[in-house]
Design a protein around this motif. Structure first.
Motif, PDB file in Angstrom:
ATOM      1  N   UNK A  87      35.854  42.046  25.238  1.00  0.00           N
ATOM      2  CA  UNK A  87      35.949  42.794  26.486  1.00  0.00           C
ATOM      3  C   UNK A  87      37.420  43.005  26.821  1.00  0.00           C
ATOM      4  N   UNK A  88      37.826  44.248  26.983  1.00  0.00           N
ATOM      5  CA  UNK A  88      39.216  44.584  27.262  1.00  0.00           C
ATOM      6  C   UNK A  88      39.364  44.878  28.749  1.00  0.00           C
ATOM      7  N   UNK A  89      40.192  44.078  29.426  1.00  0.00           N
ATOM      8  CA  UNK A  89      40.426  44.241  30.857  1.00  0.00           C
ATOM      9  C   UNK A  89      41.840  44.767  31.056  1.00  0.00           C
ATOM     10  N   UNK A 126      48.302  42.518  39.982  1.00  0.00           N
ATOM     11  CA  UNK A 126      47.150  41.759  39.525  1.00  0.00           C
ATOM     12  C   UNK A 126      45.894  42.604  39.465  1.00  0.00           C
ATOM     13  N   UNK A 127      44.900  42.054  38.779  1.00  0.00           N
ATOM     14  CA  UNK A 127      43.525  42.511  38.810  1.00  0.00           C
ATOM     15  C   UNK A 127      42.672  41.247  38.761  1.00  0.00           C
ATOM     16  N   UNK A 128      41.351  41.331  38.742  1.00  0.00           N
ATOM     17  CA  UNK A 128      40.565  40.095  38.773  1.00  0.00           C
ATOM     18  C   UNK A 128      40.787  39.162  37.586  1.00  0.00           C
ATOM     19  N   UNK A 129      41.340  39.672  36.481  1.00  0.00           N
ATOM     20  CA  UNK A 129      41.450  38.861  35.269  1.00  0.00           C
ATOM     21  C   UNK A 129      42.843  38.320  35.015  1.00  0.00           C
ATOM     22  N   UNK A 130      43.878  38.929  35.576  1.00  0.00           N
ATOM     23  CA  UNK A 130      45.245  38.482  35.283  1.00  0.00           C
ATOM     24  C   UNK A 130      46.188  38.845  36.410  1.00  0.00           C
ATOM     25  N   UNK A 131      47.343  38.201  36.407  1.00  0.00           N
ATOM     26  CA  UNK A 131      48.385  38.506  37.365  1.00  0.00           C
ATOM     27  C   UNK A 131      49.742  38.500  36.702  1.00  0.00           C
ATOM     28  N   UNK A 153      40.563  33.116  36.089  1.00  0.00           N
ATOM     29  CA  UNK A 153      39.110  33.180  35.957  1.00  0.00           C
ATOM     30  C   UNK A 153      38.582  34.416  36.654  1.00  0.00           C
ATOM     31  N   UNK A 154      37.806  35.202  35.925  1.00  0.00           N
ATOM     32  CA  UNK A 154      37.248  36.433  36.474  1.00  0.00           C
ATOM     33  C   UNK A 154      35.755  36.231  36.703  1.00  0.00           C
ATOM     34  N   UNK A 155      35.382  36.091  37.962  1.00  0.00           N
ATOM     35  CA  UNK A 155      33.984  35.839  38.297  1.00  0.00           C
ATOM     36  C   UNK A 155      33.228  37.125  38.624  1.00  0.00           C
ATOM     37  N   UNK A 156      33.891  38.275  38.497  1.00  0.00           N
ATOM     38  CA  UNK A 156      33.231  39.525  38.843  1.00  0.00           C
ATOM     39  C   UNK A 156      32.368  40.015  37.687  1.00  0.00           C
ATOM     40  N   UNK A 157      31.447  40.918  38.005  1.00  0.00           N
ATOM     41  CA  UNK A 157      30.595  41.539  36.992  1.00  0.00           C
ATOM     42  C   UNK A 157      31.066  42.954  36.672  1.00  0.00           C
TER      43      UNK A 157
END
Length: 247
Positions: free
Chosen positions: A214-216, A233-238, A35-39
């Motif tokens: 949206x491409x992360x 990792x990044x905020x959306x995946x690991x 879960x990516x809660x960032x903006x």
């Protein structure tokens, strides 16, 4: 100081020589969406352009022929002879995967969802000669687009075409794109005194009707030690990775 420096050089040479002595490695990866809660905004970043190994993609297509609503979470091979490594790389068999418990624990992350658990055996080459492994995972987002999608670009999102009403011309199926995997990219493992990993992955998420996908992106290069667990990792995946020497 000179003694310490000399000792460090000798230790580095010893580790490098031991690593170079191993010529075959097992690469195991677990990729999880979270879960990516960032903006934070994610501008498109092209994936590296070049030849990739389709071994994993071919296995996915064999296990879940197109159209495939979602790539199976676990993709493995079925080599009958564990000692037959005459043709590498090859996918690891189920009994060769070692990160099953870790994959289960990663689902405990907020919104954690395993996209892919797989691995392959290879004899890594120097970076300039190493061919990256093409990676796909997750759900098919093709129903959200009306035109073929080029990787790494935002695409218009709309509801899947409705069934034609009485008297209307049928929808031309040729305008529907091929599978648009939720995750796409590549992972390169090379060996040059140290194990080197170059990872480029794109995770697409649906924002809503009329909005682009949206491409992360996850772009990381790292020098690894064999046998250890490494987490990208990044905020959306690991991505959990372990590279184990075989011989």
């Amino acid at each position: 100081m000179q003694k310490l420096l000399k000792g460090w050089v000798l230790l580095t040479a010893l580790v490098s020589s031991q690593l170079m002595a191993a010529t075959v490695f097992d690469v195991e990866v677990v990729i999880v969406a979270r879960q990516d809660a960032s903006n934070e905004t994610w501008p498109p970043r092209p994936l590296p352009d070049g030849k990739t190994n389709p071994l994993l993609i071919d296995a996915i297509n064999a296990q879940c022929p197109p159209p495939c609503a979602a790539v199976p979470q676990t993709i493995v091979g079925s080599a009958p002879d564990a000692t037959d490594d005459s043709q590498l790389p090859r996918l690891l068999r189920p009994d060769e995967l070692k990160l099953n418990d870790a994959a289960s624990r990663l689902t405990g992350l907020p919104g954690g969802r395993v996209l892919l658990h797989t691995g392959w055996r290879l004899a890594p080459k120097q970076p300039r000669y190493a061919t990256p492994m093409a990676v796909e995972a997750g759900r098919d987002l093709g129903s959200y687009v009306l035109q073929p999608v080029a990787e790494n670009t935002a695409v218009d999102v709309s509801a899947a075409p409705a069934e034609p009403q009485t008297g209307e011309a049928p929808v031309d199926a040729t305008v529907m794109p091929a599978m648009v995997p939720e995750l796409a990219g590549q992972i390169q493992v090379a060996l040059d005194h140290y194990l080197l990993v170059d990872m480029a992955l794109d995770l697409k998420t649906v924002q809503g009707d009329g909005q682009p996908l949206l491409v992360k992106t996850l772009r990381q290069k790292r020098r690894l030690k064999s046998g250890e667990w490494h987490y990208f990792d990044n905020p959306a995946m690991g991505v959990l990775m372990q590279i184990r020497p075989v011989r």
